[in-house]
Design a protein around this motif. Structure first.
Motif, PDB file in Angstrom:
ATOM      1  N   ASN A  61       0.648  -0.899   0.086  1.00 15.53           N
ATOM      2  CA  ASN A  61       0.042  -0.214  -0.076  1.00 15.53           C
ATOM      3  C   ASN A  61       1.152   1.470   0.134  1.00 15.53           C
ATOM      4  O   ASN A  61       1.619   1.882   0.930  1.00 15.53           O
ATOM      5  N   ASN A 112      -6.285   3.059   2.202  1.00 14.60           N
ATOM      6  CA  ASN A 112      -6.719   2.246   0.928  1.00 14.60           C
ATOM      7  C   ASN A 112      -7.738   2.850  -0.256  1.00 14.60           C
ATOM      8  O   ASN A 112      -7.790   1.927  -0.730  1.00 14.60           O
ATOM      9  N   ARG A 122      -5.274  -6.769   7.456  1.00 15.71           N
ATOM     10  CA  ARG A 122      -4.298  -6.363   6.090  1.00 15.71           C
ATOM     11  C   ARG A 122      -3.191  -7.465   5.635  1.00 15.71           C
ATOM     12  O   ARG A 122      -3.092  -8.109   6.409  1.00 15.71           O
ATOM     13  N   MET A 176      -6.916  -5.944   1.722  1.00 12.94           N
ATOM     14  CA  MET A 176      -7.555  -6.361   3.677  1.00 12.94           C
ATOM     15  C   MET A 176      -8.738  -7.017   3.347  1.00 12.94           C
ATOM     16  O   MET A 176      -9.804  -6.585   1.954  1.00 12.94           O
TER      17      MET A 176
END
Lengths: 264, 449
Positions: free
Chosen positions: A133, A138, B86, B92
């Motif tokens: 990430n 996110n 995560r 996720m």
């Protein structure tokens, strides 16, 4: 001398025959061109962007002339073009508001942070695939500018880590919306300037951790709205543009200032 | 007989860091996280609820469909939550979180060895399926699906993949040295399913101890032999091994079963042996922690769900004199960069590499235009033309990429990127192009329905 005469005669006869044949076939197999198609084509912008869903302006003009597409099918031309085409086709274009692209994220470098040091192709789609990430959030804008690359009018730029749309240049072709791997960009009617500028679907505390400008799902805006225009699913507020009256009460109440009231 | 494949590269191996470290079981203390998707296919469905007590080896999630796998708890304790966490890859996804009590009370007795002589073929496959075994080489494809090809009689080779061509990783080397008998027994069990097949254990020649151990283990077993491979990356790729064993080039757009081969990682064979003879489900696998920034690199039997951070601490953490610049799940060639170490180890993971210097930090600055030297074409183990593929992909000509250049056959081994003197990010471009093509195909498929 005879040879010359004979040759001339033969050539002349062949010429007459071929000429007659051409005239005949030209009449017999003539392609009927709809004059309106040519007229419609001349009114279309001609950038062949394909935003209408047809292969280009020629294809759209043909579809409009045949009645397969509405006269206001060209999103780039907007109301002016729709009216001109409507005159040609003899139908009135409905009232159509120009649409502009809207980026539902205001996670600039000041309010959110990057998690990993991404080294690789500077493209949002590649970055999403790299796995790690890049941004803490996110859902937010990655800022590598895939939308900038596809925009035919250079209407998008990356400012302080977030894509920003220049509304005057936007031709609402929707290519940026198709490209964004996080689906942050939507086309909204130009006058609907009150929008929730966040896409984070996590719960409040988690959003707080990653971004100070993110919608925390407190629901204050929904309580404030007198017109029932805010759809609130518990984590992220969404404003229904058909019901919103642009009063701005929700934006004034929002504790994280996630609702924009300015035409950015 | 060729002992290798066409193409390939020779990256620095760095296996000496951890190759002599004995495999040992690591018992973590912190909470354990079990992602519901640790395999290719549909995610598993949870069988437990918040507050339930579970034991080591108890099934906590059930396969959803044929191409899916069960998930077992690797510790005893209380289910704390079922929530989004995560995981490796940045996403996720739903995970079962278990508060580990540190006792590791077993759910059943997994120490009694059973004789396999009375078992039918279906029994073997059922036990493999029940144990939730997936391919431990990295892909995580459910093993029971692999063991059920259309025509079992047509299978000629069962290839045990002990090549371990990835730099830094040494856990399969250690596994073959210490558990050679178990691996050979696992291979024998698989061979019983395929009457016409021969078992070939492929090991790269940089692991002489492992070759020796396996040779002793298979002596007296007529259907199994050990084949020494030339050390070269990606020797452990499925297609590379098949090329090396059968001696024919692997045809494009075919599956291994189409050419009469089934490839199983040695770790998977070990898990099959444990599952069939001991009824032990898959909740631990061998794992290497290595890299020049790690104090004491080691090899472990690691429990699924352990966090990377905790395992790294067990290895003494990061050396004092250097700072960790890059952490990779897996080795440097195929591994995935990790943004945060607080993620769980999954079934198909087999290594953690922590480097003191980021080897690709300057790659971007050093990148130049393609020199057309053709080295990428020479090293490509599939026989593709990476420089043309990259041109097509960057120009957005995905039809040419797919139809003319067979871009979907790329196995993403990264050999072309490794060898490229212009430092072009070839593999990354291919990865993106492949994803775009598959996404477009999915959309089309959806429209037709």
């Amino acid at each position: 001398m005879n040879i010359i005469l004979a040759t001339t005669l033969v050539i002349a006869v062949i010429g007459i025959c071929v000429g007659a044949g051409l005239v005949f076939t030209g009449k017999k197999f003539a392609v009927e061109v709809d004059e309106r198609e040519v007229a419609v084509r001349s009114k279309l912008p001609g950038n062949n962007c394909g935003a209408c869903g047809y292969a280009g302006c020629d294809a759209l003009a043909a579809a409009i002339a045949k009645g397969e597409a509405p006269v206001n099918a060209c999103p780039v031309g907007g109301a002016a073009v729709a009216e001109a085409i409507g005159d040609i086709m003899g139908t009135r274009a409905g009232a159509m508001e120009r649409k502009v692209a809207f980026v539902a994220c205001k996670g600039t470098c000041d309010v959110t942070h990057n998690q990993g040091n991404y080294i690789g192709i500077k493209d949002c789609r590649a970055a999403v695939m790299a796995g790690i990430n890049i941004t803490d959030c996110n859902y937010g804008c990655l800022g590598f500018g895939s939308c900038v690359d596809v925009c035919p009018e250079q209407a998008i730029s990356i400012r302080n880590g977030v894509a920003v749309v220049n509304r005057n240049r936007c031709v609402s072709c929707g290519l940026c919306a198709k490209t964004c791997p996080r689906g942050l960009i939507t086309l909204i009617p130009e006058s609907r300037i009150i929008r929730v500028q966040c896409s984070n679907k996590d719960k409040g505390p988690q959003v707080k951790k990653v971004c100070t400008a993110g919608c925390i799902g407190c629901g204050l805006c929904a309580k404030q709205c007198e017109f029932d225009a805010i759809e609130f699913d518990g984590t992220l507020a969404r404003i229904n543009p058909d019901k919103c009256t642009l009063c701005g009460k929700c934006a004034a109440k929002c504790p994280v200032k996630a609702i924009t009231t300015t035409a950015v | 007989m060729r002992n290798t494949f066409r193409g390939g590269v020779h990256p620095e191996e760095r296996k000496e860091l951890s190759r002599e470290a004995r495999l040992r079981l690591f018992d973590p203390k912190g909470e354990m996280v079990f992602p519901l998707q640790q395999h290719i296919g549909k995610p598993a469905k949870p069988l437990v609820q918040r507050g339930d007590e579970v034991l080591t080896g108890q099934k906590i999630a059930e396969a959803d469909g044929f191409v899916s796998a069960h998930i077992y708890s690797s510790c005893s304790g209380k289910v704390k939550a079922i929530e989004k966490r995560r995981v490796l890859g940045g996403g996720m996804i739903d995970c079962i979180v278990i508060d580990n009590d540190g006792q590791f009370t077993p759910f059943a007795d997994f120490t009694q060895k059973e004789s396999a002589s009375h078992l039918s073929n279906d029994d073997i496959i059922n036990r493999v399926q029940e144990a939730g075994i997936v391919g431990l080489g990295g892909a995580g494809f459910p093993t029971h699906v692999k063991l059920k090809p259309k025509d079992p009689d047509a299978i000629q080779y069962i290839i045990a993949n002990g090549a371990e061509c990835e730099p830094y990783l040494t856990c399969n080397d250690q596994l073959m040295r210490t558990q050679s008998t178990a691996i050979a027994e696992g291979l024998e069990l698989v061979l019983r399913l395929f009457p016409n097949a021969e078992g070939v254990i492929c090991i790269e020649d940089n692991k002489p101890e492992a070759i020796h151990a396996m040779q002793i283990a298979v002596s007296g077993k007529p259907k199994i032999r050990v084949q020494e491979m030339i050390t070269k990356y990606p020797q452990g790729g499925e297609r590379s091994l098949i090329q090396a064993v059968t001696g024919v080039d692997f045809p494009i757009s075919k599956l291994p079963a189409d050419v009469g081969c089934i490839v199983q990682n040695v770790g998977t064979l070990y898990a099959i042996q444990r599952a069939v003879l001991y009824h032990e489900p898959l909740f631990s696998q061998c794992f290497t922690v290595s890299g020049d920034a790690v104090k004491e690199p080691g090899n472990f039997f690691v429990r699924v769900g352990t966090s990377y951070a905790e395992l790294l601490e067990e290895c003494g953490g990061i050396k004092d004199e250097c700072k960790a610049a890059k952490a990779l799940a897996g080795g440097p060639m195929m591994g995935v960069a990790i943004g945060s170490l607080d993620i769980p180890i999954q079934k198909q993971n087999n290594g953690l590499t922590v480097m003191a210097e980021d080897p690709v930090e300057d790659a971007e600055k050093l990148m130049t235009a393609c020199l057309h030297c053709g080295r990428c074409t020479t090293v490509c183990p599939v026989g593709l033309m990476p420089q043309l593929m990259a041109d097509a992909a960057i120009a957005g000509d995905l039809a040419r990429y797919e139809k003319k250049l067979y871009g979907l056959e790329c196995i993403q081994c990264g050999s072309c990127t490794f060898i490229c003197p212009a430092k072009r990010p070839l593999m990354q471009v291919f990865k993106q192009a492949k994803a775009e093509i598959t996404a477009a195909k999915k959309r089309e498929g959806g429209n037709q329905k």
